[in-house]
Write an enzyme that holds these catalytic residues in place. Structure first.
Site, PDB file in Angstrom:
ATOM      1  N   ASP A  13      21.187  97.398  55.354  1.00  0.00           N
ATOM      2  CA  ASP A  13      21.714  97.113  56.709  1.00  0.00           C
ATOM      3  C   ASP A  13      21.828  98.070  57.259  1.00  0.00           C
ATOM      4  O   ASP A  13      22.100  98.454  58.221  1.00  0.00           O
ATOM      5  CB  ASP A  13      23.178  97.518  56.039  1.00  0.00           C
ATOM      6  CG  ASP A  13      23.978  96.246  54.567  1.00  0.00           C
ATOM      7  OD1 ASP A  13      23.633  95.517  55.148  1.00  0.00           O
ATOM      8  OD2 ASP A  13      24.335  96.607  53.908  1.00  0.00           O
ATOM      9  N   LYS A  16      17.522  95.824  61.117  1.00  0.00           N
ATOM     10  CA  LYS A  16      16.803  95.480  60.806  1.00  0.00           C
ATOM     11  C   LYS A  16      16.161  94.277  61.789  1.00  0.00           C
ATOM     12  O   LYS A  16      15.777  94.088  62.670  1.00  0.00           O
ATOM     13  CB  LYS A  16      15.828  95.178  59.404  1.00  0.00           C
ATOM     14  CG  LYS A  16      15.527  96.002  58.311  1.00  0.00           C
ATOM     15  CD  LYS A  16      15.369  95.778  57.511  1.00  0.00           C
ATOM     16  CE  LYS A  16      16.264  94.808  56.040  1.00  0.00           C
ATOM     17  NZ  LYS A  16      17.505  96.263  55.897  1.00  0.00           N
ATOM     18  N   ALA A  39      19.886  88.436  51.178  1.00  0.00           N
ATOM     19  CA  ALA A  39      20.184  89.622  52.504  1.00  0.00           C
ATOM     20  C   ALA A  39      20.794  89.234  53.723  1.00  0.00           C
ATOM     21  O   ALA A  39      21.485  87.869  53.494  1.00  0.00           O
ATOM     22  CB  ALA A  39      18.727  89.682  53.525  1.00  0.00           C
ATOM     23  N   GLY A  40      20.873  89.918  54.507  1.00  0.00           N
ATOM     24  CA  GLY A  40      21.843  89.272  55.618  1.00  0.00           C
ATOM     25  C   GLY A  40      21.274  89.945  56.831  1.00  0.00           C
ATOM     26  O   GLY A  40      21.536  90.891  56.949  1.00  0.00           O
ATOM     27  N   HIS A  41      21.052  89.182  57.803  1.00  0.00           N
ATOM     28  CA  HIS A  41      20.535  89.530  59.013  1.00  0.00           C
ATOM     29  C   HIS A  41      20.748  89.348  59.746  1.00  0.00           C
ATOM     30  O   HIS A  41      21.019  88.235  60.390  1.00  0.00           O
ATOM     31  CB  HIS A  41      19.116  89.245  59.039  1.00  0.00           C
ATOM     32  CG  HIS A  41      17.759  90.301  58.051  1.00  0.00           C
ATOM     33  ND1 HIS A  41      16.819  90.758  57.780  1.00  0.00           N
ATOM     34  CD2 HIS A  41      18.553  91.177  57.468  1.00  0.00           C
ATOM     35  CE1 HIS A  41      16.097  90.829  56.661  1.00  0.00           C
ATOM     36  NE2 HIS A  41      17.292  91.941  56.386  1.00  0.00           N
ATOM     37  N   THR A 129      25.235  90.698  44.763  1.00  0.00           N
ATOM     38  CA  THR A 129      25.667  90.088  45.761  1.00  0.00           C
ATOM     39  C   THR A 129      26.239  88.888  44.533  1.00  0.00           C
ATOM     40  O   THR A 129      26.839  87.453  45.173  1.00  0.00           O
ATOM     41  CB  THR A 129      25.097  89.350  46.876  1.00  0.00           C
ATOM     42  OG1 THR A 129      23.805  88.756  45.934  1.00  0.00           O
ATOM     43  CG2 THR A 129      24.692  90.681  48.004  1.00  0.00           C
ATOM     44  N   GLN A 224      16.645  94.229  52.503  1.00  0.00           N
ATOM     45  CA  GLN A 224      17.627  95.055  52.027  1.00  0.00           C
ATOM     46  C   GLN A 224      16.429  96.068  52.427  1.00  0.00           C
ATOM     47  O   GLN A 224      16.786  96.732  53.384  1.00  0.00           O
ATOM     48  CB  GLN A 224      17.367  94.460  50.200  1.00  0.00           C
ATOM     49  CG  GLN A 224      18.408  94.090  49.780  1.00  0.00           C
ATOM     50  CD  GLN A 224      17.695  92.752  49.531  1.00  0.00           C
ATOM     51  OE1 GLN A 224      16.438  92.652  49.679  1.00  0.00           O
ATOM     52  NE2 GLN A 224      18.463  91.921  49.670  1.00  0.00           N
ATOM     53  N   THR A 301      26.882  89.326  53.699  1.00  0.00           N
ATOM     54  CA  THR A 301      27.020  88.153  53.168  1.00  0.00           C
ATOM     55  C   THR A 301      27.809  87.932  52.323  1.00  0.00           C
ATOM     56  O   THR A 301      28.081  87.240  51.926  1.00  0.00           O
ATOM     57  CB  THR A 301      25.599  88.644  52.249  1.00  0.00           C
ATOM     58  OG1 THR A 301      24.413  88.730  52.985  1.00  0.00           O
ATOM     59  CG2 THR A 301      25.154  87.126  51.203  1.00  0.00           C
ATOM     60  N   GLY A 303      30.682  90.473  52.737  1.00  0.00           N
ATOM     61  CA  GLY A 303      31.988  90.573  54.203  1.00  0.00           C
ATOM     62  C   GLY A 303      32.594  91.314  52.649  1.00  0.00           C
ATOM     63  O   GLY A 303      33.141  92.025  53.592  1.00  0.00           O
ATOM     64  N   ARG A 306      31.497  98.388  53.728  1.00  0.00           N
ATOM     65  CA  ARG A 306      30.145  99.256  53.284  1.00  0.00           C
ATOM     66  C   ARG A 306      30.830 100.390  53.097  1.00  0.00           C
ATOM     67  O   ARG A 306      32.067 101.314  53.567  1.00  0.00           O
ATOM     68  CB  ARG A 306      29.429  99.333  53.848  1.00  0.00           C
ATOM     69  CG  ARG A 306      28.314  98.005  54.243  1.00  0.00           C
ATOM     70  CD  ARG A 306      27.154  98.118  55.353  1.00  0.00           C
ATOM     71  NE  ARG A 306      27.465  96.353  55.456  1.00  0.00           N
ATOM     72  CZ  ARG A 306      27.153  95.728  56.610  1.00  0.00           C
ATOM     73  NH1 ARG A 306      26.696  96.557  58.096  1.00  0.00           N
ATOM     74  NH2 ARG A 306      25.937  95.051  56.967  1.00  0.00           N
ATOM     75  N   LYS A 332      22.451 102.488  65.593  1.00  0.00           N
ATOM     76  CA  LYS A 332      23.103 102.804  65.896  1.00  0.00           C
ATOM     77  C   LYS A 332      24.316 104.378  65.782  1.00  0.00           C
ATOM     78  O   LYS A 332      24.553 104.656  65.432  1.00  0.00           O
ATOM     79  CB  LYS A 332      23.856 102.256  64.829  1.00  0.00           C
ATOM     80  CG  LYS A 332      24.220 100.460  64.204  1.00  0.00           C
ATOM     81  CD  LYS A 332      24.916 100.497  62.714  1.00  0.00           C
ATOM     82  CE  LYS A 332      25.536  98.836  62.614  1.00  0.00           C
ATOM     83  NZ  LYS A 332      26.812  98.791  61.705  1.00  0.00           N
TER      84      LYS A 332
HETATM   85  P1  IMP Z   1      21.664  92.270  43.595  1.00  0.00           P
HETATM   86  O1  IMP Z   1      20.530  91.763  44.638  1.00  0.00           O
HETATM   87  O2  IMP Z   1      21.997  90.691  44.456  1.00  0.00           O
HETATM   88  O3  IMP Z   1      20.979  91.396  42.680  1.00  0.00           O
HETATM   89  O4  IMP Z   1      22.104  92.813  43.845  1.00  0.00           O
HETATM   90  C1  IMP Z   1      22.105  94.177  44.080  1.00  0.00           C
HETATM   91  C2  IMP Z   1      22.454  95.597  44.700  1.00  0.00           C
HETATM   92  O5  IMP Z   1      21.523  95.062  45.941  1.00  0.00           O
HETATM   93  C3  IMP Z   1      23.843  95.333  45.564  1.00  0.00           C
HETATM   94  O6  IMP Z   1      24.166  96.998  44.570  1.00  0.00           O
HETATM   95  C4  IMP Z   1      24.167  95.228  46.236  1.00  0.00           C
HETATM   96  O7  IMP Z   1      25.273  95.459  47.108  1.00  0.00           O
HETATM   97  C5  IMP Z   1      22.427  95.405  47.471  1.00  0.00           C
HETATM   98  N1  IMP Z   1      22.218  94.471  47.964  1.00  0.00           N
HETATM   99  C6  IMP Z   1      21.383  92.616  48.038  1.00  0.00           C
HETATM  100  N2  IMP Z   1      21.060  93.194  48.941  1.00  0.00           N
HETATM  101  C7  IMP Z   1      21.316  94.064  49.989  1.00  0.00           C
HETATM  102  C8  IMP Z   1      21.411  93.906  51.196  1.00  0.00           C
HETATM  103  O8  IMP Z   1      20.950  92.703  52.217  1.00  0.00           O
HETATM  104  N3  IMP Z   1      22.005  94.863  51.876  1.00  0.00           N
HETATM  105  C9  IMP Z   1      22.565  95.140  50.969  1.00  0.00           C
HETATM  106  N4  IMP Z   1      22.793  95.623  50.073  1.00  0.00           N
HETATM  107  C10 IMP Z   1      22.233  94.731  49.586  1.00  0.00           C
END
Ligand code: IMP
Length: 426
Positions: A13, A16, A39-41, A129, A224, A301, A303, A306, A332
């Site tokens: 986050d 990127k 991921a959420g871009h 997630t 990530q 992704t 909501g 953080r 930021k």
């Molecule tokens: P997973 O990738 O869903 O298995 O989650 C594992 C850890 O990575 C958790 O703490 C999620 O919140 C974190 N995480 C996964 N994808 C993202 C992302 O795109 N941004 C920030 N944290 C992420």
């Protein structure tokens, strides 16, 4: 332009999406190499905001080709939803999207495992997630995963799904006491996805290596962040892939000698979602809520709000080293505009000892307290600055200090979500 890897240098986050969108102006291909729709871009173009989870952000630039490399865990349902979302915005993926036949596929049982394991009393909660990412990668490493190429051959797919599902269902029912996933409807549903995605399937390694040989420029879009990397992050509170720069090679089939540069993205402060240690996290209170709302720090992704804290130079330096970062982008900066005092963590203290490097032992990392230096804020709006010299003196000093502490130069500074709210430093 060169072949560049973009990586998140904190816990994800970092912003990127915006930087990839900016740099994709000068590239031919944008490639995802790991992760999945966890991921959420976010990319803001004019007044429009786009959030992409799986398809590389380069799809928003006319004519750019986008590749989903073999290292990605692919949820075909999420992919098709994203294609529909793009179509609604008059963006076509036809002839522009390529998907590796070696991507591992996410199935509904992966999502069930992700949910029940998180709630299981005998397991460490990670705060995932719940997109099924970890269980899908676990099957890959356990050599019982099903790949995109398997989906394209009904006979092979039937055989593999039958044997995998039998095992998954017995674990689900015997250990987690959940309902089994029925074979027939699942098989039919996924065959349907196979028919829809067939036209995008390729050998990502060949597509990209041919492109490089033809002097095309590639942008590798990390998802990530470094501290969520399965090897170099805050294990076990990590994601299940290599989000660091090295992952770009394994996750696409492009050799390291063909990559020219690594750019790390760092937020001017730090955030993290999910569980796990975070030494510079603000205690509950004003700072926490203020910076979260100013920085709109809610997961793109899920909501989820953080967690927010000061800039941690120790983790940033660790990222510079493990990724081989040549240059960083600080994003930021404007979110700190109203802070009278700004802190940077320069070391940790653990049992009276000063620690200046990233500890290997996560128990130490979890219990360490940050050692801060305090900088005066700039208390003015940086949002309209377009050159380094437009920035207030204290903001320039803050950036210089970050450069010194992390051992990498700053190439860009971002002071807003729009494309033009960016300062080119060098
Ligand atoms: P997973 O990738 O869903 O298995 O989650 C594992 C850890 O990575 C958790 O703490 C999620 O919140 C974190 N995480 C996964 N994808 C993202 C992302 O795109 N941004 C920030 N944290 C992420």
């Amino acid at each position: 332009m060169a072949n560049i890897v973009i990586v998140g240098a904190q816990w994800g986050d970092e912003g990127k999406g915006k930087i990839i969108d900016l740099l994709s102006d000068k590239t031919d291909y944008v490639v995802r190499y790991q992760g999945g729709n966890n991921a959420g871009h976010t990319v803001c173009i004019g007044d429009e905001k786009f959030v992409l989870h799986l398809i590389p952000s380069g799809i928003l630039r006319r004519g750019r080709k986008c590749v989903i490399g073999n290292g990605v865990a692919l949820d075909p349902r999420a992919l098709l939803e994203e294609i529909t979302y793009l179509k609604r915005h008059k963006i076509s993926v036809d002839g522009r999207l390529f998907i590796s036949g070696s991507c591992h596929i996410i199935f509904p049982y992966h999502k069930i495992f992700d949910t029940v394991r998180e709630g299981h009393s005998q397991r460490q909660r990670i705060g995932t997630t719940k997109r099924g990412i970890g269980p899908c990668y676990a099957d890959k490493v356990n050599r019982c995963g099903i790949r995109v190429a398997d989906l394209l051959d009904a006979k092979i797919f039937r055989k593999k799904l039958r044997s995998t599902l039998r095992e998954m269902n017995s674990i689900l029912s015997e250990i987690y006491h959940t309902k089994p996933v029925p074979f027939n409807s699942l098989y039919k549903e996924y065959c349907g996805y196979g028919r829809k995605i067939r036209k995008f399937v390729c050998d990502s390694s060949k597509v990209l290596n041919d492109a490089i040989s033809n002097k095309k420029a590639i942008l590798f879009e990390g998802a990530q962040g470094t501290l969520l990397d399965i090897d170099h992050g805050t294990y076990p509170f990590v994601t299940s892939s290599n989000s660091t720069a090295g992952g770009a090679c394994c996750g696409t089939g492009v050799g390291p000698s063909r990559i020219d540069k690594v750019i790390g993205i760092l937020k001017a402060y730090t955030t993290r979602v999910g569980e796990g240690p975070f030494p510079t996290e603000f205690p509950k209170g004003r700072m926490n809520t203020q910076l979260r709302s100013r920085g709109k720090e809610f997961g793109a992704t899920t909501g989820r709000p953080r967690r927010v804290g000061w800039f941690d130079a120790i983790i940033a330096r660790h990222s510079v080293v493990v990724n081989g970062i040549d240059e960083v982008v600080v994003t930021k900066l404007d979110v700190l505009d109203e802070e009278p005092k700004i802190k940077i963590c320069t070391a940790y203290r653990y049992k009276g000892k000063l620690i200046k490097g990233f500890p290997m032992n996560m128990e130490i990392f979890a219990k360490a307290t940050p050692v801060y230096e305090t900088h005066p804020g700039w208390l003015s709006n940086t949002n309209k600055c377009r050159k380094v010299k437009d920035l207030p003196l204290n903001a320039r000093r803050y950036l210089k200090r970050i450069e010194k502490l992390i051992g990498a130069r700053i190439g860009f500074v971002s002071i807003g979500s729009k494309r033009n709210e960016t300062i080119v430093v060098k």
